[in-house]
Scaffold this motif. Structure first.
Motif, PDB file in Angstrom:
ATOM      1  N   THR A  59      99.792  72.794 -73.389  1.00 29.28           N
ATOM      2  CA  THR A  59     100.152  72.381 -72.030  1.00 29.28           C
ATOM      3  C   THR A  59     101.398  73.121 -71.564  1.00 29.28           C
ATOM      4  O   THR A  59     101.471  73.600 -70.428  1.00 29.28           O
ATOM      5  CB  THR A  59     100.390  70.862 -71.992  1.00 29.28           C
ATOM      6  N   THR A  60     102.387  73.228 -72.443  1.00 31.00           N
ATOM      7  CA  THR A  60     103.610  73.961 -72.122  1.00 31.00           C
ATOM      8  C   THR A  60     103.293  75.424 -71.842  1.00 31.00           C
ATOM      9  O   THR A  60     103.855  76.026 -70.915  1.00 31.00           O
ATOM     10  CB  THR A  60     104.618  73.847 -73.273  1.00 31.00           C
ATOM     11  N   ALA A  83      97.268  71.227 -66.586  1.00 34.86           N
ATOM     12  CA  ALA A  83      98.678  71.623 -66.545  1.00 34.86           C
ATOM     13  C   ALA A  83      98.862  73.027 -65.992  1.00 34.86           C
ATOM     14  O   ALA A  83      99.995  73.462 -65.791  1.00 34.86           O
ATOM     15  CB  ALA A  83      99.280  71.560 -67.949  1.00 34.86           C
ATOM     16  N   GLU A 120      98.190  66.858 -68.816  1.00 35.03           N
ATOM     17  CA  GLU A 120      98.070  67.714 -70.002  1.00 35.03           C
ATOM     18  C   GLU A 120      96.809  68.565 -69.936  1.00 35.03           C
ATOM     19  O   GLU A 120      95.946  68.366 -69.083  1.00 35.03           O
ATOM     20  CB  GLU A 120      98.012  66.849 -71.256  1.00 35.03           C
ATOM     21  N   LEU A 146     110.001  71.228 -69.040  1.00 32.70           N
ATOM     22  CA  LEU A 146     108.721  71.918 -69.201  1.00 32.70           C
ATOM     23  C   LEU A 146     107.848  71.307 -70.287  1.00 32.70           C
ATOM     24  O   LEU A 146     106.667  71.058 -70.078  1.00 32.70           O
ATOM     25  CB  LEU A 146     108.996  73.393 -69.520  1.00 32.70           C
ATOM     26  N   LEU A 181     102.525  70.733 -58.890  1.00 35.37           N
ATOM     27  CA  LEU A 181     102.878  69.576 -59.696  1.00 35.37           C
ATOM     28  C   LEU A 181     103.629  68.542 -58.872  1.00 35.37           C
ATOM     29  O   LEU A 181     103.414  67.330 -59.027  1.00 35.37           O
ATOM     30  CB  LEU A 181     103.716  70.016 -60.891  1.00 35.37           C
ATOM     31  N   CYS A 227      99.380  74.686 -63.448  1.00 33.82           N
ATOM     32  CA  CYS A 227      99.833  74.767 -62.066  1.00 33.82           C
ATOM     33  C   CYS A 227     101.343  74.857 -62.057  1.00 33.82           C
ATOM     34  O   CYS A 227     102.012  74.402 -62.987  1.00 33.82           O
ATOM     35  CB  CYS A 227      99.360  73.564 -61.249  1.00 33.82           C
ATOM     36  N   GLY A 228     101.892  75.457 -61.008  1.00 31.76           N
ATOM     37  CA  GLY A 228     103.326  75.612 -60.898  1.00 31.76           C
ATOM     38  C   GLY A 228     104.006  74.361 -60.380  1.00 31.76           C
ATOM     39  O   GLY A 228     103.388  73.305 -60.204  1.00 31.76           O
ATOM     40  N   TYR A 263     103.795  64.358 -67.081  1.00 33.98           N
ATOM     41  CA  TYR A 263     102.923  65.282 -66.358  1.00 33.98           C
ATOM     42  C   TYR A 263     101.530  65.332 -66.988  1.00 33.98           C
ATOM     43  O   TYR A 263     101.339  64.950 -68.137  1.00 33.98           O
ATOM     44  CB  TYR A 263     103.528  66.684 -66.377  1.00 33.98           C
ATOM     45  N   ARG A 302     100.446  76.733 -70.663  1.00 36.39           N
ATOM     46  CA  ARG A 302      99.770  76.867 -69.361  1.00 36.39           C
ATOM     47  C   ARG A 302     100.758  76.696 -68.211  1.00 36.39           C
ATOM     48  O   ARG A 302     100.731  77.435 -67.235  1.00 36.39           O
ATOM     49  CB  ARG A 302      98.653  75.834 -69.260  1.00 36.39           C
ATOM     50  N   ARG A 303     101.632  75.712 -68.331  1.00 37.47           N
ATOM     51  CA  ARG A 303     102.571  75.453 -67.234  1.00 37.47           C
ATOM     52  C   ARG A 303     103.594  76.579 -67.120  1.00 37.47           C
ATOM     53  O   ARG A 303     103.971  76.973 -66.015  1.00 37.47           O
ATOM     54  CB  ARG A 303     103.256  74.100 -67.445  1.00 37.47           C
ATOM     55  N   ILE A 350     104.255  79.021 -63.588  1.00 39.57           N
ATOM     56  CA  ILE A 350     105.454  78.941 -62.758  1.00 39.57           C
ATOM     57  C   ILE A 350     105.560  80.118 -61.805  1.00 39.57           C
ATOM     58  O   ILE A 350     105.878  79.958 -60.621  1.00 39.57           O
ATOM     59  CB  ILE A 350     106.716  78.851 -63.655  1.00 39.57           C
TER      60      ILE A 350
END
Length: 252
Positions: free
Chosen positions: A160-161, A55, A51, A24, A62, A57-58, A49, A163-164, A168
């Motif tokens: 970024t972490t 970012a 940034e 992640l 991705l 998106c699930g 991935y 948002r991702r 999920i």
């Protein structure tokens, strides 16, 4: 800031082309030691991935971005959340092999931790993980210059972490790989505090029957980073059985 998936080709030989997918909040460069170990038998490709706002998106979205950037590939070696991305690639027919390293394809494979997966985002932002967190995840002391290979260290990486992690749950998890003609192998650290060893049995139940499972003694959440030689030794028979995809030598 990366607006798109970034690839770093680590080998140009005749072996299978293999994407190395981080977790992640990790960087693809954390796979460098393993990539060098695998380069004699395969063509490893480090993946970073997107940034920032890109970012959000699930794993399914991705996986589509990764597939578009990578072109033809043979297999994926996936860490942690990267297992969800890899599973979507497999279900869509983009790869014929997946190696799971301390990873999962569905949050429920984590047991009770699966319901808390989205909290990894706020923890990354508010907890500001550093050397102590990187060492705990690795289950060994991590030097200061290596911390960024294990945990998100910059403000952009932490956001970024966040948002991702929140994204999920906005997508359905990938279908089980159990009935697909795909080659899988599982490696799990017995000291993994983020993806517990019990995950291995839950994950294996969703994979093709007979999938090899290996428990790495003394390894934490990032065995590709801390135990590259051992991981390479266990992955090489799996790689040897994967013939390169047609025209993959022309992939960027």
């Amino acid at each position: 800031m990366r607006r798109e998936v970034r690839l770093t080709e680590m080998g140009q030989g005749p072996g299978p082309r293999v994407l190395l997918l981080p977790g992640l909040g990790a960087r693809g460069t954390g796979f460098q030691a393993l990539a060098h170990q695998l380069a004699q038998a395969a063509r490893p490709v480090l993946v970073d991935y997107p940034e920032g706002a890109h970012a959000a998106c699930g794993a399914q979205a991705l996986s589509e971005q990764v597939a578009q950037a990578a072109g033809p590939v043979d297999a994926v070696v996936a860490s942690s959340f990267g297992g969800m991305v890899a599973a979507h690639l497999a279900v869509s027919g983009k790869v014929r092999g997946v190696a799971f390293l301390g990873s999962f394809t569905r949050p429920e494979h984590l047991g009770l931790r699966g319901g808390l997966l989205a909290l990894m985002g706020p923890i990354a932002v508010l907890g500001r993980p550093g050397r102590a967190a990187a060492s705990l995840a690795s289950w060994r002391l991590v030097s200061g210059e290596q911390v960024a290979e294990v945990v998100p260290t910059t403000a952009l990486e932490r956001m970024t972490t966040l948002r991702r992690a929140f994204a999920i749950g906005t997508e359905p998890p990938p279908e089980a790989l159990r009935g697909l003609p795909i080659s899988c192998v599982c490696l799990q650290g017995d000291r993994d505090v983020l993806v517990p060893p019990a995950t291995l049995e839950r994950l294996a139940a969703a994979l093709p029957p007979g999938t090899p499972r290996h428990l790495l003694r003394g390894a934490g959440h990032v065995p590709y980073f801390t135990h590259p030689e051992e991981c390479a030794r266990l992955l090489q028979p799996w790689l040897a059985a994967l013939a390169p995809a047609r025209d993959s030598e022309n992939a960027a």
